[in-house]
Design an enzyme around this catalytic site. Sequence first.
Site, mmCIF file in Angstrom:
data_model
loop_
_atom_site.group_PDB
_atom_site.id
_atom_site.type_symbol
_atom_site.label_atom_id
_atom_site.label_comp_id
_atom_site.label_asym_id
_atom_site.label_seq_id
_atom_site.Cartn_x
_atom_site.Cartn_y
_atom_site.Cartn_z
ATOM 1 N N LYS A 17 -47.107 -42.700 -10.116
ATOM 2 C CA LYS A 17 -46.339 -43.279 -8.999
ATOM 3 C C LYS A 17 -44.983 -42.556 -8.888
ATOM 4 O O LYS A 17 -44.925 -41.355 -9.115
ATOM 5 C CB LYS A 17 -46.210 -44.795 -9.172
ATOM 6 C CG LYS A 17 -47.591 -45.434 -9.433
ATOM 7 C CD LYS A 17 -47.597 -46.928 -9.381
ATOM 8 C CE LYS A 17 -49.016 -47.440 -9.635
ATOM 9 N NZ LYS A 17 -49.152 -48.881 -9.524
ATOM 10 N N HIS A 39 -53.947 -45.664 -1.526
ATOM 11 C CA HIS A 39 -53.485 -46.567 -2.581
ATOM 12 C C HIS A 39 -52.858 -47.801 -1.914
ATOM 13 O O HIS A 39 -52.193 -47.689 -0.883
ATOM 14 C CB HIS A 39 -52.468 -45.862 -3.481
ATOM 15 C CG HIS A 39 -52.176 -46.646 -4.723
ATOM 16 N ND1 HIS A 39 -51.333 -47.729 -4.722
ATOM 17 C CD2 HIS A 39 -52.648 -46.531 -5.992
ATOM 18 C CE1 HIS A 39 -51.298 -48.238 -5.956
ATOM 19 N NE2 HIS A 39 -52.075 -47.526 -6.737
ATOM 20 N N GLU A 58 -50.301 -49.419 -2.523
ATOM 21 C CA GLU A 58 -48.850 -49.331 -2.296
ATOM 22 C C GLU A 58 -48.548 -48.527 -1.040
ATOM 23 O O GLU A 58 -47.576 -48.791 -0.336
ATOM 24 C CB GLU A 58 -48.171 -48.726 -3.536
ATOM 25 C CG GLU A 58 -48.140 -49.729 -4.685
ATOM 26 C CD GLU A 58 -48.162 -49.122 -6.069
ATOM 27 O OE1 GLU A 58 -47.912 -47.906 -6.206
ATOM 28 O OE2 GLU A 58 -48.455 -49.865 -7.037
ATOM 29 N N ASN A 113 -51.864 -42.710 -12.921
ATOM 30 C CA ASN A 113 -51.090 -42.604 -11.672
ATOM 31 C C ASN A 113 -49.635 -42.864 -12.026
ATOM 32 O O ASN A 113 -49.261 -43.989 -12.336
ATOM 33 C CB ASN A 113 -51.613 -43.636 -10.659
ATOM 34 C CG ASN A 113 -50.789 -43.655 -9.378
ATOM 35 O OD1 ASN A 113 -49.935 -42.803 -9.183
ATOM 36 N ND2 ASN A 113 -51.053 -44.630 -8.518
ATOM 37 N N GLU A 161 -59.097 -51.275 -6.960
ATOM 38 C CA GLU A 161 -57.868 -51.810 -7.538
ATOM 39 C C GLU A 161 -57.519 -53.128 -6.848
ATOM 40 O O GLU A 161 -56.902 -53.119 -5.770
ATOM 41 C CB GLU A 161 -56.719 -50.819 -7.351
ATOM 42 C CG GLU A 161 -56.943 -49.480 -8.028
ATOM 43 C CD GLU A 161 -55.634 -48.767 -8.354
ATOM 44 O OE1 GLU A 161 -55.430 -48.472 -9.530
ATOM 45 O OE2 GLU A 161 -54.829 -48.532 -7.436
ATOM 46 N N SER A 205 -53.521 -53.007 -14.241
ATOM 47 C CA SER A 205 -53.094 -53.475 -15.571
ATOM 48 C C SER A 205 -54.030 -53.061 -16.710
ATOM 49 O O SER A 205 -54.199 -53.792 -17.690
ATOM 50 C CB SER A 205 -52.896 -55.002 -15.570
ATOM 51 O OG SER A 205 -51.873 -55.359 -14.671
ATOM 52 N N GLY A 218 -49.900 -53.765 -11.679
ATOM 53 C CA GLY A 218 -48.534 -53.887 -12.194
ATOM 54 C C GLY A 218 -48.137 -55.309 -12.545
ATOM 55 O O GLY A 218 -46.964 -55.600 -12.751
HETATM 56 P P1 13P Z 1 -50.948 -50.586 -13.229
HETATM 57 O O1 13P Z 1 -51.874 -49.975 -14.230
HETATM 58 O O2 13P Z 1 -49.503 -50.380 -13.540
HETATM 59 O O3 13P Z 1 -51.320 -52.012 -12.954
HETATM 60 O O4 13P Z 1 -51.177 -49.793 -11.838
HETATM 61 C C1 13P Z 1 -52.448 -49.633 -11.367
HETATM 62 C C2 13P Z 1 -52.413 -48.683 -10.243
HETATM 63 O O5 13P Z 1 -51.919 -48.981 -9.176
HETATM 64 C C3 13P Z 1 -52.969 -47.339 -10.449
HETATM 65 O O6 13P Z 1 -53.091 -46.664 -9.261
#
Ligand code: 13P
Length: 248
Positions: A11, A95, A97, A9, A167, A213, A173
């Site tokens: 982002k 997601h 976010e 992803n 997740e 992560s 992150g």
């Molecule tokens: P990270 O791998 O950067 O922690 O992000 C995970 C994520 O949100 C994938 O959609």
Amino acid sequence: MRRTVIAGNWKMNKTMMEAELFSDSINEYDLSNTKSDQIIFAPSYMLQSLNILLKSSRIEVGCQNMHQYESGAYTGEISADMIKSIGITSILIGHSERRQYFNESDKVVNEKLLLALEKNLTPYLCIGETLEERTAGIMRSTLKNQLVKACKNVKINMANKIIIAYEPIWAIGTGCVSNAEDANIACRNIREIVAEIFDLDIARNMIILYGGSVNPSNIDEILAQSEIDGVLVGGASLDVTSYISLLK
Ligand code: 13P
């Protein structure tokens, strides 16, 4: 037998030039031996170009978000039909976010999921608990609440199209990856909840990914877990060397 899926992803990262450099490097590698299904969820503006750039690879290109309505006066949004019209068939939905920064409610997530299924897109439904919820011992009920609400009115004959991405929000992150066994327990809980919502057969066959992560040094341990069928990777999917290590 459930497929293994290695999903990236991106982002809100990568200019077109950066995406081109990434694709050039990918195309130099022979990834034909990798057995997993591979997909990168890229920013909408580059979907069509990236799809062309990665055509000779095994990597599918997916979209990170779409609007819950078919069309209309929703400035800045992208619709399911628009995505489909450029050959994209997979979509991330809900997601954390999107839920956190764009106030995407469970109701909106449900509307998006229903539309994606109606449009024959493969939805990757994201769910996960906060650290507070986990420490309060309500991880399972939080996941159940999200799943039940997201899957409202989903017909059982459509449910097998859904891929779930677990997740935990505290692991996204942060570099604070969930202990692989804990992630497995959460995914087992998700499978049980899916069986309650739909049936055992759907639950047994549902592909469940872990995200948060994930990187080349912890992916093996995560993929070794019985209930985890793949990963959804943010940060570590941006660098091509790291992404190739994940695929390998
Ligand atoms: P990270 O791998 O950067 O922690 O992000 C995970 C994520 O949100 C994938 O959609």
